[in-house]
Design a protein around this motif. Sequence first.
Motif, PDB file in Angstrom:
ATOM      1  N   SER A  82       0.841  -1.198   0.000  1.00 51.03           N
ATOM      2  CA  SER A  82       0.000   0.000   0.000  1.00 51.03           C
ATOM      3  C   SER A  82       0.877   1.249   0.000  1.00 51.03           C
ATOM      4  CB  SER A  82      -0.920   0.008   1.223  1.00 51.03           C
ATOM      5  OG  SER A  82      -0.157   0.014   2.416  1.00 51.03           O
ATOM      6  N   PRO A  83       0.412   2.324  -0.612  1.00 53.27           N
ATOM      7  CA  PRO A  83       1.209   3.560  -0.665  1.00 53.27           C
ATOM      8  C   PRO A  83       1.419   4.157   0.724  1.00 53.27           C
ATOM      9  CG  PRO A  83      -0.569   3.598  -2.286  1.00 53.27           C
ATOM     10  CD  PRO A  83      -0.839   2.430  -1.383  1.00 53.27           C
ATOM     11  N   LEU A  84       2.654   4.473   1.029  1.00 50.36           N
ATOM     12  CA  LEU A  84       2.956   5.048   2.351  1.00 50.36           C
ATOM     13  C   LEU A  84       2.380   6.441   2.498  1.00 50.36           C
ATOM     14  CD1 LEU A  84       6.666   3.942   2.900  1.00 50.36           C
ATOM     15  CD2 LEU A  84       4.592   2.866   3.758  1.00 50.36           C
ATOM     16  N   TRP A  85       2.185   7.150   1.388  1.00 52.70           N
ATOM     17  CA  TRP A  85       1.672   8.525   1.510  1.00 52.70           C
ATOM     18  C   TRP A  85       0.205   8.557   1.924  1.00 52.70           C
ATOM     19  CZ3 TRP A  85       3.460   6.476  -3.131  1.00 52.70           C
ATOM     20  CH2 TRP A  85       2.487   6.167  -4.084  1.00 52.70           C
ATOM     21  N   LEU A  86      -0.480   7.416   1.886  1.00 54.68           N
ATOM     22  CA  LEU A  86      -1.871   7.363   2.328  1.00 54.68           C
ATOM     23  C   LEU A  86      -2.013   7.021   3.810  1.00 54.68           C
ATOM     24  CD1 LEU A  86      -3.576   5.571  -0.703  1.00 54.68           C
ATOM     25  CD2 LEU A  86      -3.418   8.018  -0.222  1.00 54.68           C
ATOM     26  N   ARG A  87      -0.904   6.687   4.451  1.00 52.83           N
ATOM     27  CA  ARG A  87      -0.956   6.363   5.872  1.00 52.83           C
ATOM     28  C   ARG A  87      -1.074   7.637   6.710  1.00 52.83           C
ATOM     29  NH1 ARG A  87       3.398   1.340   6.553  1.00 52.83           N
ATOM     30  NH2 ARG A  87       2.537   0.078   4.840  1.00 52.83           N
ATOM     31  N   ALA A  88      -1.582   7.464   7.916  1.00 51.28           N
ATOM     32  CA  ALA A  88      -1.824   8.629   8.773  1.00 51.28           C
ATOM     33  C   ALA A  88      -0.529   9.241   9.299  1.00 51.28           C
ATOM     34  CB  ALA A  88      -2.726   8.242   9.942  1.00 51.28           C
ATOM     35  N   GLU A  89       0.504   8.411   9.482  1.00 48.80           N
ATOM     36  CA  GLU A  89       1.751   8.880  10.069  1.00 48.80           C
ATOM     37  C   GLU A  89       2.932   8.486   9.184  1.00 48.80           C
ATOM     38  OE1 GLU A  89       1.943  10.726  12.715  1.00 48.80           O
ATOM     39  OE2 GLU A  89      -0.181  10.602  13.274  1.00 48.80           O
ATOM     40  N   PRO A  90       4.074   9.173   9.325  1.00 47.44           N
ATOM     41  CA  PRO A  90       5.276   8.757   8.588  1.00 47.44           C
ATOM     42  C   PRO A  90       5.622   7.311   8.890  1.00 47.44           C
ATOM     43  CG  PRO A  90       5.599  10.906   9.596  1.00 47.44           C
ATOM     44  CD  PRO A  90       4.305  10.374  10.133  1.00 47.44           C
ATOM     45  N   SER A  91       6.091   6.606   7.886  1.00 48.23           N
ATOM     46  CA  SER A  91       6.364   5.191   8.055  1.00 48.23           C
ATOM     47  C   SER A  91       7.428   4.758   7.072  1.00 48.23           C
ATOM     48  CB  SER A  91       5.070   4.387   7.856  1.00 48.23           C
ATOM     49  OG  SER A  91       5.272   3.019   8.140  1.00 48.23           O
ATOM     50  N   GLU A  92       7.778   3.479   7.116  1.00 48.58           N
ATOM     51  CA  GLU A  92       8.711   2.906   6.156  1.00 48.58           C
ATOM     52  C   GLU A  92       8.312   1.460   5.902  1.00 48.58           C
ATOM     53  OE1 GLU A  92      12.678   1.716   8.243  1.00 48.58           O
ATOM     54  OE2 GLU A  92      11.940   3.553   9.209  1.00 48.58           O
ATOM     55  N   ASP A  93       8.781   0.927   4.790  1.00 45.95           N
ATOM     56  CA  ASP A  93       8.430  -0.428   4.386  1.00 45.95           C
ATOM     57  C   ASP A  93       9.669  -1.021   3.742  1.00 45.95           C
ATOM     58  OD1 ASP A  93       7.613  -2.676   2.856  1.00 45.95           O
ATOM     59  OD2 ASP A  93       5.556  -1.934   2.780  1.00 45.95           O
ATOM     60  N   SER A  94      10.346  -1.914   4.452  1.00 44.69           N
ATOM     61  CA  SER A  94      11.630  -2.423   3.964  1.00 44.69           C
ATOM     62  C   SER A  94      11.474  -3.214   2.669  1.00 44.69           C
ATOM     63  CB  SER A  94      12.297  -3.280   5.047  1.00 44.69           C
ATOM     64  OG  SER A  94      11.471  -4.382   5.401  1.00 44.69           O
ATOM     65  N   ASP A  95      10.378  -3.953   2.523  1.00 41.18           N
ATOM     66  CA  ASP A  95      10.183  -4.736   1.295  1.00 41.18           C
ATOM     67  C   ASP A  95      10.038  -3.811   0.089  1.00 41.18           C
ATOM     68  OD1 ASP A  95      10.301  -7.111   2.681  1.00 41.18           O
ATOM     69  OD2 ASP A  95       8.126  -7.327   2.868  1.00 41.18           O
ATOM     70  N   ARG A  96       9.275  -2.736   0.253  1.00 40.54           N
ATOM     71  CA  ARG A  96       9.083  -1.792  -0.838  1.00 40.54           C
ATOM     72  C   ARG A  96      10.372  -1.012  -1.117  1.00 40.54           C
ATOM     73  NH1 ARG A  96       5.708  -5.218  -1.130  1.00 40.54           N
ATOM     74  NH2 ARG A  96       5.176  -4.891   1.034  1.00 40.54           N
ATOM     75  N   ALA A  97      11.139  -0.704  -0.086  1.00 41.57           N
ATOM     76  CA  ALA A  97      12.431  -0.042  -0.281  1.00 41.57           C
ATOM     77  C   ALA A  97      13.380  -0.954  -1.053  1.00 41.57           C
ATOM     78  CB  ALA A  97      13.035   0.350   1.065  1.00 41.57           C
ATOM     79  N   ASP A  98      13.394  -2.248  -0.691  1.00 41.42           N
ATOM     80  CA  ASP A  98      14.211  -3.216  -1.426  1.00 41.42           C
ATOM     81  C   ASP A  98      13.813  -3.257  -2.899  1.00 41.42           C
ATOM     82  OD1 ASP A  98      15.560  -3.942   0.880  1.00 41.42           O
ATOM     83  OD2 ASP A  98      14.364  -5.751   1.224  1.00 41.42           O
ATOM     84  N   ALA A  99      12.506  -3.312  -3.138  1.00 40.39           N
ATOM     85  CA  ALA A  99      12.006  -3.449  -4.507  1.00 40.39           C
ATOM     86  C   ALA A  99      12.351  -2.230  -5.360  1.00 40.39           C
ATOM     87  CB  ALA A  99      10.495  -3.670  -4.486  1.00 40.39           C
ATOM     88  N   LEU A 100      12.150  -1.024  -4.805  1.00 42.22           N
ATOM     89  CA  LEU A 100      12.437   0.187  -5.577  1.00 42.22           C
ATOM     90  C   LEU A 100      13.926   0.324  -5.840  1.00 42.22           C
ATOM     91  CD1 LEU A 100      11.547   2.748  -6.961  1.00 42.22           C
ATOM     92  CD2 LEU A 100      11.499   3.893  -4.726  1.00 42.22           C
ATOM     93  N   ALA A 101      14.743   0.094  -4.819  1.00 41.26           N
ATOM     94  CA  ALA A 101      16.192   0.205  -5.003  1.00 41.26           C
ATOM     95  C   ALA A 101      16.697  -0.808  -6.020  1.00 41.26           C
ATOM     96  CB  ALA A 101      16.902   0.021  -3.666  1.00 41.26           C
TER      97      ALA A 101
END
Length: 225
Positions: free
Chosen positions: A197-216
């Motif tokens: 899910s898009p992190l920009w739709l979450r209520a608070e700042p967050s991170e997602d290691s799987d999505r960071a791995d995928a984008l990098a």
Amino acid sequence: MYASWNAPDGAGEHSRELALTFDMGRTARLLILPPLFDEHNKLRRQIVEVMRRLYRTGIDSVLPDLPGCNESPAPLENQSLTDWRAAAAEAADRFQATHILAIRGGALMVPPALPGFLYAPSKGRQILRALLRARTIAAREAGREEKVETLLETGRSEGLELAGWHLSPAMISELEQAEIPADPRLQTIDQAALGGSPLWLRAEPSEDSDRADALAAMLAKELAA
């Protein structure tokens, strides 16, 4: 590591800005143009995680503060989208970027002539409408009724405070018209390609290691090619 650079400040002068850098002077050098306003706050941790992963694959990256944002000494209410585009071009030159990664509203500031990537880009009107909607909801909860079109009319002539951001008339007007650049050198990366899910739709700042791995990994593969 942080570096400093001189950016056009929207008042005909320059302001001394900071940039987060992962820089060893390597061949591939990625300038990251962040999302705008609250989406930047929500995604900054995730962006840094992507930068760390890129660094380990041999890719340098830099995330500059725009005038009026983060630790900038320049007033936000003096800025326009045109000013931010000029600042992005200045940062690309200062840090010798070879490619761009523009995230969400960062796509509206891509300097010409550089190849790169647009991650889930958003139009200026979409960004502005989201800010206006947040203001009308807050007003309704406070017992006031505000209309989007009336706010826009005021914003075009006087500027507006939207979700805590003081935007100039020029910023309001330019966001209304700003489109995602159509350039064959810019590859669009949809959120669906990364999953989750898009992190920009979450209520608070967050991170997602799987999505960071995928984008990098996706960026590293494209830059290696």
